[in-house]
Design a protein around this motif. Structure first.
Motif, PDB file in Angstrom:
ATOM      1  N   ASP A  68      -0.757  -4.110   9.631  1.00  0.00           N
ATOM      2  CA  ASP A  68       0.512  -4.454   9.003  1.00  0.00           C
ATOM      3  C   ASP A  68       0.245  -4.844   7.549  1.00  0.00           C
ATOM      4  O   ASP A  68      -0.476  -5.800   7.270  1.00  0.00           O
ATOM      5  N   ASN A 113       2.107  -6.111   5.195  1.00  0.00           N
ATOM      6  CA  ASN A 113       2.533  -7.440   4.744  1.00  0.00           C
ATOM      7  C   ASN A 113       1.566  -8.526   5.208  1.00  0.00           C
ATOM      8  O   ASN A 113       1.265  -9.456   4.462  1.00  0.00           O
ATOM      9  N   ASP A 114       1.052  -8.370   6.418  1.00  0.00           N
ATOM     10  CA  ASP A 114       0.048  -9.336   6.902  1.00  0.00           C
ATOM     11  C   ASP A 114      -1.221  -9.255   6.046  1.00  0.00           C
ATOM     12  O   ASP A 114      -1.806 -10.272   5.683  1.00  0.00           O
ATOM     13  N   ALA A 128      -0.595 -10.965   2.873  1.00  0.00           N
ATOM     14  CA  ALA A 128      -0.526 -12.427   3.058  1.00  0.00           C
ATOM     15  C   ALA A 128      -1.947 -12.993   3.145  1.00  0.00           C
ATOM     16  O   ALA A 128      -2.241 -14.058   2.585  1.00  0.00           O
ATOM     17  N   HIS A 142       2.693  -6.651  -5.184  1.00  0.00           N
ATOM     18  CA  HIS A 142       3.308  -6.884  -3.873  1.00  0.00           C
ATOM     19  C   HIS A 142       4.410  -7.936  -3.969  1.00  0.00           C
ATOM     20  O   HIS A 142       5.466  -7.795  -3.324  1.00  0.00           O
ATOM     21  N   ARG A 184       7.374  -6.239  -5.178  1.00  0.00           N
ATOM     22  CA  ARG A 184       7.960  -5.392  -4.134  1.00  0.00           C
ATOM     23  C   ARG A 184       8.765  -6.213  -3.122  1.00  0.00           C
ATOM     24  O   ARG A 184       9.860  -5.808  -2.704  1.00  0.00           O
ATOM     25  N   LEU A 185       8.227  -7.379  -2.736  1.00  0.00           N
ATOM     26  CA  LEU A 185       8.960  -8.216  -1.787  1.00  0.00           C
ATOM     27  C   LEU A 185      10.266  -8.723  -2.417  1.00  0.00           C
ATOM     28  O   LEU A 185      11.265  -8.908  -1.737  1.00  0.00           O
ATOM     29  N   ASP A 188      11.704  -2.201  -1.136  1.00  0.00           N
ATOM     30  CA  ASP A 188      10.890  -0.995  -1.314  1.00  0.00           C
ATOM     31  C   ASP A 188      11.501   0.023  -2.259  1.00  0.00           C
ATOM     32  O   ASP A 188      10.831   0.604  -3.099  1.00  0.00           O
TER      33      ASP A 188
END
Ligand code: ARG
Ligand code: ZN
Length: 526
Positions: free
Chosen positions: A423, A425-426, A429, A465, A468-469, A473
């Motif tokens: 993932d 996003n994970d 993070a 990122h 993007r968040l 997208d």
């Protein structure tokens, strides 16, 4: 893997060591056999739709007398220092002038714009010597009585401007030239420099882990010139703001392979010496110009798709199959990146694998340099991503390096995550947590020693990122694509990127990106 003290190169080296790569034996410790004239001509087929490469015989002009057929030039054949023209004293002492880059103020020169380099290198790998001629086509952007090129080391035998001998002097890496007739603004001119010697890499404080430029190791010659080292082997306007097209002709003893950027337009062997002529038809920054000489095998994979890039790699002739297998990811990488960025920018791509560990890779335009420890999917993805971001779109100042490395890292992380099925996003993070834990500072305002450090690569990637968040997208990928499209073939900087973010996502997005790029502390949340 992330630490202030560890540039990515070191991190890569550690990773590769952990993977248990073994060094490939030295491949070229004996001089290649000489034989009677055998002529082979191998040419790249340009991707459909572009005109075929020229078929004319290579024209290599060098200062040195023609060596005996079959002989490799001996070091004695290089002109002895006393045979060199006495340094002219008519020019004022050269100030170490440059284009005023904020990290490399002395690189590059003003007053003219280079359009094309023709570099003819006659190489004697036995002693790591070159006998060379570089012809530069340029346009004066102001009236010029003198102008400078950047060249480090080597001996200059003659300089001619528009075919007439010109006076010259040298001071550090500045080669100052006084044409017989001064040049007027907007006029085109050519300058030819004949030179020879033993090229040596230089100590570039931005690359403390590697000497920059022309390098010989274990029977192989290669160039890793980012940012300053290309001036160790050809005179140039050595700054990415002055891109040009290139034709690089390399003469080597028969049996060796010489590779460079772009398409191979001819390969001709006469009298035991082979001339490889390479042509880079798209604008290229000097730091991406490459020479690779060794016992390499070429792997041709044809066009990625009709009208798409030609794919060809080079590996040491005795490479284990794993090395060749590892390169098979390249088409997937290009396809993955084309979906985000649009068509691959150049006619051709490939990886050049060294028969030893390097601890890094480098995105030399259309033929990236890798060690045998860095032929790894994510590193291949990283160097391919640079072809769009870094190469087609270059930074206009070396302090803008995050625009190369942060973008390439973000794209390689996306590929890596897609390949591993994790993932994303994970993953990001986790990266954020590591950046916070290691206290990684901002990618803008770096000092020279951090040019290839984790701020630039990883905080740069996290910056994208975070954007993007914030935007979602759709907007983010529109920004990414537009950023590339607007500067393709040229240069860019952070201000242009922020203007684009403003245009497409508004001031809040700009504020966010700025805090990632400039604030000492890392934002708490992605
Ligand atoms: N631009 C390269 C990359 O990140 C790093 C090159 C650093 N090494 C060097 N010798 N300049 O892929
Ligand atoms: Zn990179």
């Amino acid at each position: 893997m992330l630490s202030r003290a560890l540039p990515i190169a070191t991190a890569v080296a550690l990773l590769a060591a952990a993977c248990g790569d073994t060094a490939v034996d030295e491949v070229l410790d004996t001089a290649p056999a000489t034989s009677a004239a055998v002529t082979t001509t191998t040419q790249d087929t340009a991707p459909a739709t572009t005109e075929p490469p020229t078929t004319s015989a290579p024209t290599t002009t060098t200062a040195a007398e023609e060596p005996e057929p079959g002989a490799t030039p001996a070091p004695e054949e290089l002109p002895a220092p006393e045979e060199l023209p006495a340094p002219t004293t008519t020019l004022p002492p050269t100030e170490a002038e440059g284009l005023g880059d904020s990290l490399y103020p002395f690189l590059g020169n003003g007053g003219y714009d280079v359009l094309h380099y023709e570099i003819d290198l006659d190489v004697n790998p036995a002693v790591n010597a070159i006998s060379a001629s570089t012809t530069i086509e340029a346009v004066a952007v102001e009236d010029l009585e003198t102008f400078n090129l950047d060249l480090s080391g080597l001996q200059v035998h003659s300089v001619a401007v528009d075919g007439s001998a010109a006076e010259f002097s040298r001071s550090g890496h500045e080669l100052s030239i006084q044409p017989a007739n001064s040049l007027t603004a907007s006029s085109a001119f050519t300058v030819n420099v004949v030179y020879s010697g033993f090229p040596e890499p230089l100590d570039d404080p931005g690359v403390p882990f590697f000497r920059s430029g022309w390098t010989q190791r274990e029977g192989v010659i290669f160039t890793a010139s980012e940012p300053s080292g290309s001036m160790t082997w050809f005179p140039s306007n050595n700054h990415p703001t002055d891109k040009a097209t290139f034709e690089i002709a390399i003469v080597v003893p028969e049996g060796l392979v010489a590779a460079s950027n772009g398409l191979l337009t001819s390969e001709t062997t006469t009298g035991g010496r082979t001339t490889f002529v390479w042509r880079m038809d798209d604008p290229m920054a000097t730091y991406l110009a490459a020479v690779y000489i060794g016992d390499f095998e070429r792997i041709d994979s044809g066009l990625l798709y009709e009208g798409g890039p030609l794919l060809r790699d080079y590996v040491p002739s005795d490479s284990p199959p794993e090395v060749v297998d590892a390169l098979a990811v390249t088409p997937d990488v290009i396809t993955f990146l084309e979906e985000m960025l649009g068509p691959y920018p150049f006619d051709v791509y490939g990886t050049m694998v060294m028969p030893f560990e390097l601890g890094f890779a480098l995105e030399n335009q259309t033929l990236s340099l890798h060690g045998n420890d860095t032929v790894i999917s994510w590193i291949i993805a990283h160097e391919v991503a640079h072809q769009w971001l870094g190469n087609s779109v270059a930074p206009d100042d070396w302090s803008e390096i995050w625009m190369n490395e942060g973008f390439a890292t973000y794209l390689h992380l996306m590929f890596q995550s897609a390949e591993a099925g994790t993932d994303f996003n994970d993953d990001m993070a986790n990266l954020h947590a590591q950046l916070v834990g290691a206290g990684i500072g901002p990618p803008r305002g770096i000092v020279l020693e951090d040019l290839f450090g984790p701020s630039v690569y990883y905080r740069g990637a996290a910056t994208l990122h975070a954007l993007r968040l914030h935007t979602g997208d759709e907007t983010f990928f529109e920004i990414l694509r537009t950023h590339y499209d607007r500067s393709a073939g040229g240069t860019t900087n952070t201000a242009e990127f922020l203007a684009l973010v403003d245009e497409m996502a508004g001031l809040d997005a700009v504020d966010l990106v700025e805090s990632w790029l400039y604030d000492e502390a890392i934002p708490d949340a992605l």
